[in-house]
Scaffold this motif. Sequence first.
Motif, PDB file in Angstrom:
ATOM      1  N   GLY A  58       6.580  -2.838   4.082  1.00  0.00           N
ATOM      2  CA  GLY A  58       5.146  -2.824   4.154  1.00  0.00           C
ATOM      3  C   GLY A  58       4.663  -4.051   3.059  1.00  0.00           C
ATOM      4  N   ALA A  66       5.474  -7.292   4.558  1.00  0.00           N
ATOM      5  CA  ALA A  66       4.559  -7.744   5.532  1.00  0.00           C
ATOM      6  C   ALA A  66       3.216  -8.041   5.174  1.00  0.00           C
ATOM      7  N   GLY A  67       2.872  -7.162   3.916  1.00  0.00           N
ATOM      8  CA  GLY A  67       1.397  -7.297   3.584  1.00  0.00           C
ATOM      9  C   GLY A  67       1.355  -8.510   2.413  1.00  0.00           C
ATOM     10  N   TYR A  95       2.289   1.410   6.232  1.00  0.00           N
ATOM     11  CA  TYR A  95       0.948   1.069   6.318  1.00  0.00           C
ATOM     12  C   TYR A  95       0.146   0.925   5.063  1.00  0.00           C
ATOM     13  N   VAL A 154       0.967  -2.296   2.741  1.00  0.00           N
ATOM     14  CA  VAL A 154      -0.122  -3.162   3.142  1.00  0.00           C
ATOM     15  C   VAL A 154      -1.339  -2.852   2.794  1.00  0.00           C
ATOM     16  N   TYR A 197       3.374  -3.900  14.449  1.00  0.00           N
ATOM     17  CA  TYR A 197       3.058  -5.164  13.974  1.00  0.00           C
ATOM     18  C   TYR A 197       1.462  -5.526  13.858  1.00  0.00           C
ATOM     19  N   ILE A 251      -0.937  -4.598  11.174  1.00  0.00           N
ATOM     20  CA  ILE A 251      -0.681  -5.493   9.738  1.00  0.00           C
ATOM     21  C   ILE A 251      -1.952  -6.445   9.615  1.00  0.00           C
ATOM     22  N   ASN A 256       1.142 -14.287   5.883  1.00  0.00           N
ATOM     23  CA  ASN A 256       1.411 -13.507   6.963  1.00  0.00           C
ATOM     24  C   ASN A 256       2.861 -13.722   7.534  1.00  0.00           C
TER      25      ASN A 256
END
Lengths: 587, 288
Positions: A210, A213-214, A343, A346, A379, A382, B274
Amino acid sequence: MISQLSWKVGGQQGEGIESTGEIFAAAMNHLGYYLYGYRHFSSRIKGGHTNNKIRVSTRPVRSLQDDLDILVAFDQETIDVNFDELHDDGIVIADAKFKPVIPEGSNATLYAVPFTEIARELGSSLMKNMVAIGASGAILDLDAKEYYTIVSQTFGRKGDKVVENNMKAIEKGAAFVQSQSQGQPSKLKLMPADGRKRMFLIGNDAISLGLLAGGCRFMAAYPITPASEIMEFMIKHLPDYGGTVIQTEDEMAAATMAIGSNYAGVRAVTASAGPGLSLMMESIGLAGMTETPLVVIDTQRGGPSTGLPTKQEQSDLMAMIYGTHGEIPKIVIAPSTVEEGFYDAVEALNLAEEYQCPVILLSDLQLSLGKQTIDTLDYDQIEIRRGDLNLEPDLPELKKGEYFKRYKITDSGISPRLVPGTKNGIFHVTGVEHDETGKPSEKAPNRKKQMEKRLRKLQDLPNKFPSPVALNLQHKNPDLLFVGYVSTRGAIEETIERLEQEGLKVNHAQIRLIHPFPTEEVKPLIEEAKQVIVVEHNATAQLANIIKMNAGYGDKISSILKYDGTPFLPGEIYEKCMQEVVVYGNG
Amino acid sequence: MATVKDFRNNVKPNWCPGCGDFSVQASIQRACASLGLEPDDLALISGIGCSGRISGYVNAYGFHGTHGRVLPIAQGVKMANKDLTVIAAGGDGDGLAIGMGHTIHAIRRNIDITYIIMDNQIYGLTKGQTSPRSESGFVTKSTPEGSIEPSVNLMEMALSSGATFVAQSFSSDIKDLTSIIEQGVKHKGFSLINVFSPCVTYNKVNTYDWFKENLVKLSSIEDYDPSDRGMAMKTLMEHDSLVTGLIYQDTVRKSYQEMVKGYKEEPLKDAELNMDREKFNELVQQFI
């Protein structure tokens, strides 16, 4: 056939107990079973009893099973320590080498399998773990071939011969058990699973994913159990994104380095556990006062002081809410599943920038280190939101002696944010009370305005935060409402299933936004329940007290507490409900 | 191009008249102008204490942190934006008592920032207690019988901790101090500059006159070679560390950032946040 199974392997730390569990679990995952694994370990490198308990099921599981079907023992201590957990007619598979014994008069079946001897014959006693795995498979009536994929994945790098020998070790372990059971059909044959392989990961992995990806691109941290996996994951992956990790000299450096990095425009985090968080408190106050984003992950473990460094507890709650001197805006969120760990990581990065304040992501040892299968991580969920940060503003030239109003008084309390290096954007940052440009100011009216501005920022957060409480509200006016946070979710859910079978109407609320407390959401749930039980891993009912303080209803709320270092089992909560807490009534 | 004036912000320092810190402030402003920096490109991070206020007295991005944590904050800033010139500044109490752990590790780590210690050998803001740089026998409110602890030998410690730039200066010698700061900022790596910056209110021993009498300029020592670590250590020992000038510089060792895997030419603050779908799926696959 059975729909779930509880399996445990134990021995001395450093003997490969963890990898034995890993390979067994991987094989089961390959077949499509859901898994939940939890390691018992001590704060030492080698020696001392350790075990890895794995639950295998045809449906998703988020908790350990109360008892044990199969115990694999590499020493007598494993049998002595864990035998009570074993089913009356459970199975012990032990290395014949130490002449294992089980308590007299027990109905359990003991298979003394020559783990070490078989392994030695094949060339290395290291392979005794594979013999044990093969023996376990035979009990489950599993074809030894089912292990092939995972064995070749694990040992493929070492060459075909190693793979072949390990497979032989598995086959021989299985053959030995089959010869002993004399063709009797297995009592522990598992119902077939769906064959779908799933992500199998610890909560710390999900949190790390997370973070990555964050948009976290810098981490500063100091090693500590049970948080280090996050740092290790980030060290491995951040360089692919231009980022890096610095292992600092202590947690004060970790937190302040992350603050410096956030101030300069990089999403930066630190992760630790109780002792580290105690050292970070002053820095967290600095982030609050200077309105600098900061994400801190607290993987709670047994306290106080060094406490129980490798054991489960949830006793940092009050410290995370109140643990800095003075009053700052601070957000504390608590994922209750591995998926939420992802989650929420993120989201923590987003909230820190949107609200320009420290965010504490509160995990616990069971969630952080418990290893389980999950169906998926999405995905498309995000999203990166940076709030009022302007990285390329077109600003008018500042007059001599003038600064940019970084701490401008606004209705929301959130001010426009720039980073150092911005043309015509110079402002000052200080932990001293300051005016709108960041220059120190002790004037009473300014102090009042700035204090109120900072605290105003979080007013609307409970309304904006997605699902501040994870809810299972099956009933109107339930007999009972369970409340918990972080990893107790699974055990509570299973307790509820049992209580419902007894005809009780039970609701469940797992608090996810700890601070600011979602009073509006929680209060009606308490109001309509006849009784409320807060389940938590500490001795002083910290969450219950927070709820009482915010929502009231003190007379309705009771607690089930555990602080011996071991995670709640569903049966334990159920028993306590029956014995101590629930006042039965049909009304 | 920015001039010295552009680094002034019209804030009146709350230092006592005659405080050595005024010269440090002026020297930072002169050095930055002389190096051709713009105020927008400078981040001045400071600690707590009288000297810690300096980040508010220079027209630049200033960050006045917590006591002892000036270096981790400064290192975090530099890691995030390598294009910024990062100068950290604080007192001897800040850097060598409460922040000593960070000082040694910042020296060892060698991130490209400049650290100026404003060394007055006393705790001034708390009104006169002993500091880790106070000499033994020094009488203060907290050592009424005279300090029984020896002072931290900062310069020798820096050398033995793997410093790549070690210099010392005296606040009444603005010319030398300015030049040292310029060299420190230009140095690729961690530059440590100790400045004797007398406290005129609470330190009646280590006064301007005392330093003028006792300090030796390295430029006056024949054949002094700042690239020779052994000579640097020997000279410090011979002069009880009371020397000024560039003591040691290692121009060979690379800075931390030059050695970090994956660290790019563009500042980290500009990195893409990203993650693309393909990369995400790859990561997920590692757990299946």
